[in-house]
Design an enzyme around this catalytic site. Sequence first.
Site, PDB file in Angstrom:
ATOM      1  N   ASP A 108      90.411  72.041 -36.120  1.00 33.15           N
ATOM      2  CA  ASP A 108      90.148  71.934 -37.566  1.00 33.15           C
ATOM      3  C   ASP A 108      91.060  70.908 -38.235  1.00 33.15           C
ATOM      4  O   ASP A 108      92.087  70.509 -37.687  1.00 33.15           O
ATOM      5  CB  ASP A 108      90.304  73.309 -38.239  1.00 33.15           C
ATOM      6  CG  ASP A 108      91.704  73.906 -38.083  1.00 33.15           C
ATOM      7  OD1 ASP A 108      92.305  73.739 -36.998  1.00 33.15           O
ATOM      8  OD2 ASP A 108      92.198  74.505 -39.049  1.00 33.15           O
ATOM      9  N   GLU A 138      93.826  76.493 -37.317  1.00 32.93           N
ATOM     10  CA  GLU A 138      95.296  76.354 -37.389  1.00 32.93           C
ATOM     11  C   GLU A 138      95.753  76.098 -38.812  1.00 32.93           C
ATOM     12  O   GLU A 138      96.769  76.622 -39.257  1.00 32.93           O
ATOM     13  CB  GLU A 138      95.759  75.207 -36.476  1.00 32.93           C
ATOM     14  CG  GLU A 138      97.283  75.094 -36.330  1.00 32.93           C
ATOM     15  CD  GLU A 138      97.998  74.334 -37.436  1.00 32.93           C
ATOM     16  OE1 GLU A 138      99.209  74.513 -37.599  1.00 32.93           O
ATOM     17  OE2 GLU A 138      97.334  73.569 -38.174  1.00 32.93           O
TER      18      GLU A 138
HETATM   19 ZN   LIG Z   1      98.099  70.112 -37.127  1.00 35.11          ZN
END
Ligand SMILES: [Zn+2]
Length: 496
Positions: free
Chosen positions: A122, A189
């Site tokens: 992401d 993340e």
């Molecule tokens: Zn990163």
Amino acid sequence: MLKRAFQTIVAALLVLVAAVAINTFLKGSRQLQVAPLAPLAIDEAAAAERLAQAVRLKTVSSATDASLNEDQFLALHALLQKQFPKVHATLKREVVNGLSLLYAWEGKDPEAPAILLAAHQDVVPIAPGTEANWQEPPFAGIVKDGYIWGRGSWDDKGNLLSQLEAMEMLVASGWQPPRTVYLAYGADEEVGGHRGAAQLAELLKSRGVTLDFVIDEGLLVLDGVLPGLKVPAGVIGIAEKGYMSVVLKATATPGHSSMPPRPGTSAIGGMSAALNALETHQMPAGFTGVAGEMFGVLAPEMGGFSRVALSNLWLFGPVVRKQLENAPSTNAMLRTTTALTIVHAGNKDNVLPGEADATVNFRILPGDTRGSVMAHVHAAVDKVADKAHMKIEQLPGSKEASKVATTSSRQYQTLNRTIREVFPDAIVAPGLMVAATDSVHYESMSDHVFKFSPVRANSEDLKRFHGTNERLSVKGYADAIRFYHRLITQLEQVER
Ligand SMILES: [Zn+2]
């Protein structure tokens, strides 16, 4: 009599100068001496184009909506399958919790503790209103002027695809890993990794996997960023700070502003005093722990007074500390930081509010804990605010600082050696990661968790991280591939 005193002072000064000089001289370079590696041949243009294709997929994650941009993540999975056919023919691939990817390349000794390379699929969104400031549109995936442009080219598709490039080459060469290699790619993340890395780690743990070595994004090959250092430095994150937010609630009798109460007893007055106390009485700063190790390794590599001062912290410690505290980036390495982030109170100009609330964010240094930070908050606030009218509470979502990986280990030294080989002009030092990464989710499975991205960056580049005009140089990308290729083959020594 005066002459005698003068002689004594001169003698004392000479001893001091001699001690400083000896200390500086004795603290010689601690860098590993290694031969630079003959650069691995890479089709740089083709690799850059593959990364650019991945940048074109808008994999922005959301904390609240797990299905946001699902089609983009699935398109990325399909793209990787197409781009890295040998990896997909040889490694076992699993989709975990919808969008996260786990690859396993079984080692010759499947029982040996494994190696895990992490990265995330992401990306962060583009700050509203800044789209027009991009030289190339953020999701166009353009390769131009020696750079791959766009959101994610650096953070973190650069790491993810360079790992796969290295694996593709290793599979093609017929190499087989002595110990199992995992590739773990979460899809959230940037919003905490609870749906991604946390689940990947749980799955591995449930299968009884132990990890010999973990590497995830983190500190960089910093060029011209560390004051006093003329050479680039590959800084290996050996620990990561913790996170905690505290909410303060001040109450007072609401009333008319024509007859205000005694100073400091209104809701806003009490809150102001408390916040001022927290900002002016910060947690102590020092050279213990990771910062001490970092400066100990850096000192002999520095020039001029920086080297003298850092080699003699027994004498210059307070001066150096003051200087490092003045810059936010170095201050954050030395202490648990205190940041005032939210304040609410009042809604009418002639009314005294009955309540004021504020949020304070702490980034916890390894060595401090949530408990010690709370004790510090209470001690600072209780001195200035009336206990009966001030409530202090921890917000959910906090976490302790990570464990600290040792630098004397075979694992750290292998990473150290690889950086010295692939970036021969750079020195290597341990450092503290002040932001959060997915790697903490693997902490319970290994004592050797490192936060390092094989990417060169100067101060100007750092602004592009999560910012406008994110890009990665084509040459730098090739070095990242070389880095992972070398790292994997060097980590082969199997020890139980
Ligand atoms: Zn990163």
